[in-house]
Design an enzyme around this catalytic site. Structure first.
Site, mmCIF file in Angstrom:
data_model
loop_
_atom_site.group_PDB
_atom_site.id
_atom_site.type_symbol
_atom_site.label_atom_id
_atom_site.label_comp_id
_atom_site.label_asym_id
_atom_site.label_seq_id
_atom_site.Cartn_x
_atom_site.Cartn_y
_atom_site.Cartn_z
ATOM 1 N N ARG A 119 0.840 -1.191 0.000
ATOM 2 C CA ARG A 119 0.000 0.000 0.000
ATOM 3 C C ARG A 119 0.876 1.242 0.000
ATOM 4 N NH1 ARG A 119 -2.161 -1.332 5.981
ATOM 5 N NH2 ARG A 119 -1.821 -3.387 5.104
ATOM 6 N N GLY A 127 -4.102 -10.436 6.224
ATOM 7 C CA GLY A 127 -4.039 -10.432 7.680
ATOM 8 C C GLY A 127 -4.786 -9.274 8.307
ATOM 9 N N ARG A 173 -8.099 -7.260 10.082
ATOM 10 C CA ARG A 173 -9.139 -7.618 11.047
ATOM 11 C C ARG A 173 -10.367 -8.116 10.286
ATOM 12 N NH1 ARG A 173 -9.618 -3.419 16.129
ATOM 13 N NH2 ARG A 173 -7.498 -2.567 16.073
ATOM 14 N N GLY A 230 -4.842 -6.840 19.045
ATOM 15 C CA GLY A 230 -4.021 -7.688 19.898
ATOM 16 C C GLY A 230 -2.660 -7.928 19.282
ATOM 17 N N HIS A 231 -1.784 -8.524 20.072
ATOM 18 C CA HIS A 231 -0.469 -8.928 19.590
ATOM 19 C C HIS A 231 -0.148 -10.305 20.147
ATOM 20 C CE1 HIS A 231 1.052 -5.716 17.118
ATOM 21 N NE2 HIS A 231 0.668 -4.801 18.005
ATOM 22 N N ASP A 235 2.989 -15.614 16.906
ATOM 23 C CA ASP A 235 2.956 -15.146 15.522
ATOM 24 C C ASP A 235 3.422 -16.204 14.523
ATOM 25 O OD1 ASP A 235 1.974 -12.675 16.140
ATOM 26 O OD2 ASP A 235 3.864 -11.601 15.917
#
Length: 377
Positions: free
Chosen positions: A42, A90, A92, A132-133, A163
């Site tokens: 992007r 990936g 939301r 979140g992470h 992750d």
């Protein structure tokens, strides 16, 4: 020159909608295995202040620049999708749909497409739309509670467990399984919902079985594999470095205490009431020599002991050097593609894709017009 190499996925086309963390790593892994991965970047970047030239999760890919909020942005991505085998995103839940590149739109253009979705909480559930992470995902899954010392807060395992192990690798497994189905007789494309909470929980399957059988306590630092066992853990050496001990089986343990020089000084390994005494004896002995000295003592044995190397030290280890576990590409030392294949080996063929740098090349190879319309300039 395409991004794909001679790996087992040569000929597979992947569209990656740029993101951060587990999605890019999953796409990198597909690229390492030979897939032609086109990353849709992007304008303005993906959100983290990382120099693209050093973002190794974008190696073995090519990049095109498309503004999905522009009038023709979704249409240009769908043109890529029509020629692709896999798409990875990936965002939301709901974001891809609002941008016009959700599963319905993509599968309408390409019914055999595998649509891979990478999130922390998953596509459904009370937390699905919450930010979140990694650390929050592995916390909720129960996995984080197992890591660290009994009398200290849980240790943070970087972002490897959530992750990359619970996220990226499960997405790749799902994508490849769905690709096999799509290519089978009568098969069709489908959506793969890869959630880090699901993957991180799944990683602990064996532990849940042990706990049900009474062989695992639901508190860290008290079990066989979490540092509770004196012959499965890390010990400091005289120079402030560490040795890792994994002498679980009796024959390995016997060799371990023999080479450590405490064979006749410690209680039996199954005398659980005296494990504290055993641990102290092991720790005291390791502090009498340097890491290099202990490495020399154990390196030709089956005692299951190894030096704890840093990230910078690891590539020079003789075993890893002999195997080529790390490679140098573009002046950057980095892990080589894994796993290995006898007939179709993977390789690092391209450095990190620079945003938009490959638009003309991809347009030529995929037979597309990826130029930006005048009204969207």
């Amino acid at each position: 020159m395409t991004a794909s190499g001679n790996g087992p996925l040569a000929g597979v086309r992947v569209v990656e909608l740029a993101g951060i963390g587990p999605g890019p790593f999953a796409a990198m892994l597909l690229g390492d295995l030979g897939a032609d991965v086109v990353r849709v970047d992007r304008p303005g970047g993906a959100g983290l202040a990382i120099d693209p030239a050093y973002d190794l999760t974008n190696r073995n890919k090519r990049s095109v620049l498309i503004d999905l909020k522009a009038k023709d942005g979704a249409g240009r991505v769908l043109d890529l999708v029509e020629r692709a085998d896999v798409l990875i995103e990936g965002y939301r839940p709901g974001v891809a749909e609002r941008l016009g590149v959700g599963p319905d739109e993509c599968l309408a253009r390409n019914p055999r497409l595998v649509y891979g979705r990478m999130t922390g909480w998953g596509q459904q559930g009370p937390l699905a739309e919450r930010a979140g992470h990694d650390i929050a995902y592995i916390a909720l899954s129960g996995t984080l509670s197992m890591i660290g010392k009994a009398d200290e807060p849980p240790a943070v395992p970087a972002n490897l467990v959530g992750d990359y192990a619970g996220g990226s690798l499960y997405l790749v497994i799902g994508v490849l399984a769905a690709l096999q189905h799509a290519r089978s007789e009568g098969g069709a494309g489908q959506v793969v919902d890869a959630a880090i909470v699901d993957g991180a929980a799944h990683l602990a399957t064996m532990i849940h079985g042990m706990m049900a059988a009474g062989g695992w306590q639901d508190r860290r630092g008290t079990n066989l594999l979490d540092g509770g066992c004196p012959f499965y853990g890390n010990y400091e050496t005289s120079d402030g470095r560490y040795m890792a001990v994994g002498a679980l089986e009796q024959q390995f343990y016997d060799r371990f205490v023999e080479l450590l020089g405490i064979k006749d000084e410690v209680p039996a390994r199954k005398d659980f009431a005296r494990w504290g005494e055993l641990r102290q004896a092991v720790a005291d002995r390791f502090r009498t020599r340097t890491r290099a000295e202990w490495t020399a003592v154990f390196e030709d044995s089956d005692a299951c002991v190894a030096p704890v190397l840093s990230l910078r030290e690891a590539p020079a280890h003789p075993h890893l050097a002999a195997r080529g576990t790390f490679v140098d590409h573009g002046g950057i030392t980095q892990p080589a593609p894994a796993p290995r294949f006898s007939a179709t080996p993977g390789a690092v063929t391209r450095g990190p894709a620079m945003p938009g740098a490959d638009t003309a090349e991809v347009a030529r190879d995929w037979g597309l017009d990826l130029t930006v319309s005048e009204e969207d300039r």
